[in-house]
Design an enzyme around this catalytic site. Structure first.
Site: not given
Ligand code: GLN
Length: 470
Positions: A75, A150, A174
């Site tokens: 990532k 994400s 994420s």
């Molecule tokens: N979807 C969650 C957020 O927007 C989690 C994001 C993540 O785990 N990096 O914060």
């Protein structure tokens, strides 16, 4: 593909049944063919081929690392020295890392081949991979749908056969949510299990690094490699790392709790039925199942979005146009330079979070929001401590719906935030959790099941996951 796990792949290379160089070229060709999915921000063709030549020799001579020849996608929030590190943000679009993240270095030291860096939501903020400077990522099961976020690019890279496994990060879901949307195993380790050194901070007390793979064997192997204390990250914990590979052979019967708050309205019926079916099977196989309660569940989303935005507003203060990253050329004084660089460099979701976070930390609101949320976080953790006195594992849905349509929730941040309703609690409590792909819905879209364990009990998640081999 002639192999299903990394271990099998190494054996096939050793016995010269497959050529590692050919295998890497196969992935590079697939990446080109599947370019439309937009899973990668950067692909390292030449480096991957030269590494393959070198590692193939090592494997044949018998002197190789535990991940020899495994092709991995990282990532683009993780540092790799002398390579771009953009966090899918305009503000870092020309930034190159000056050092390598510990988790990434450990993969390299075990002879994995990094094929590229994957697309993600900007600074890992999002649940759909629609917030990226490099554009949206498409779900390979249905290209009109999101892959989740994400770490959407990391999930798609594995689901579309663009690499053997990938690394993502999980601050509120994420890894698990995109794993659920793309039909993969995705593990979020205990906070402190894997060093965060070299991971661009979003919410430092929540961020974790973990693997995506098509099978639990590879998850166990990769977790073995990346876990452990690191003197460069003081929040990494000096706690023995069990051999997760051994956990694959343990055939245990578990006491499993079903938190009743996770099976209420809002949960898609096909997902509910798919989980009910698994629970019935597990019970027939001798696992002990009981209903439990996590009464603080209704506060998790609010608590998560207060605390993570507060931490983000502080972490993202460093992108000021002065030291590195994007600098606006249209400014006549210092204050304008800060203002314009940040206004032009950050996308709208990141700005929303910075504003929310600044608000909850501002004097007059600090006690009402930030301090209160810290207290609720403790209560959420205590809920889990209590149930883990009674059960080994918790089973919940990973997501309330299957992968949604591109654009469906983009204009409605609150609805987008609700897609994390089942995943943020594990980050608030710092405990490990995994997505297990269990079924497909009537349209062929993957359905995931989340399994949660007590701190430093990843081996239970791994051993339990062996019940779901395909
Ligand atoms: N979807 C969650 C957020 O927007 C989690 C994001 C993540 O785990 N990096 O914060």
């Amino acid at each position: 593909m002639k192999y299903s796990t990394i271990k099998e792949k190494i054996d096939l290379i050793k016995s010269k049944k497959i050529s590692l160089v050919e295998n890497v070229k196969f992935f590079l060709a697939r990446i080109e063919e599947k370019k439309k999915l937009n899973a990668f921000n950067f692909v390292f063709e030449q480096d991957a081929i030269s590494r393959a030549i070198e590692i193939e020799k090592k494997i044949i001579s018998g002197k190789h690392g535990r991940l020899a020849g495994a092709v991995v996608a990282i990532k683009d929030v993780l540092a790799l020295k002398n390579y771009p590190l953009t966090c899918s943000s305009k503000i870092l679009r020309n930034f190159y890392s000056i050092y390598t993240a510990t988790a990434v270095q450990k993969l390299i030291d075990e002879d994995a081949i990094i094929i590229g860096k994957t697309n993600c939501d900007e600074f890992a903020m999002g649940s759909s991979n629609e917030n990226s400077y490099f554009g949206i990522v498409l779900n390979p099961y249905d290209e009109s749908r999101v892959p989740g976020g994400s770490s959407g690019g990391s999930a798609v890279a594995v689901a579309a056969d663009l690499c053997d496994f990938s690394i993502g990060t999980d601050t509120g879901g994420s890894i698990r949510q995109p794993a659920a949307f793309c039909g993969l195993f995705g593990l979020k380790p205990t906070y402190g299990r894997v060093s965060r050194y070299g991971l661009t901070a979003f919410a430092s007390s929540f961020d974790t690094i973990g693997p995506f793979a098509k099978n639990i064997d590879d998850i166990a192997l990769v977790l073995n490699v990346i876990s452990g204390k690191d003197s460069k990250d003081s929040t990494s914990v000096n706690y023995p790392v069990p051999d997760y590979i051994e956990a694959l052979n343990e055939k245990k019967k578990f006491r499993i709790g079903l938190p009743k708050e996770y099976f209420t309205e809002g949960l898609d019926n096909e997902i509910k039925i798919a989980i009910d079916n698994q629970i019935e099977k597990l019970s027939l196989e001798g696992h002990q199942i009981e209903e439990v309660s996590l009464p603080m569940t209704e506060y998790t989303i609010a608590t998560y979005y207060i605390l993570t935005t507060a931490e983000a507003s502080s972490n993202l203060a460093r992108y000021d146009g002065a030291r590195y990253g994007y600098r606006s050329e249209n400014s006549t004084n210092l204050e304008d330079m800060y203002l314009n660089s940040r206004s032009e460099g950050f996308g709208s979701e990141v700005k929303r979070r910075i504003m929310l976070g600044t608000y909850v930390l501002s004097s007059g609101y600090y006690d009402a929001y930030y301090r209160k949320a810290q207290k609720v976080r403790r209560l959420i953790k205590e809920d889990f401590d209590k149930v883990f006195n009674k059960v080994d594992l918790l089973i919940t849905p990973t997501t309330p719906t299957v992968a949604f349509k591109i654009g469906e929730k983009y204009e409605n941040p609150l609805e987008m935030y609700l897609s994390d309703i089942y995943t943020t609690s594990a980050n608030l409590a710092g405990i490990p959790a995994i997505n297990i792909p269990i079924a497909k819905n009537k349209d062929g879209l993957p359905i995931g099941m989340q399994v949660i364990a007590q701190q430093f009990s990843e081996e239970k998640l791994i051993s339990f996951s062996t019940n779901f081999k395909y």
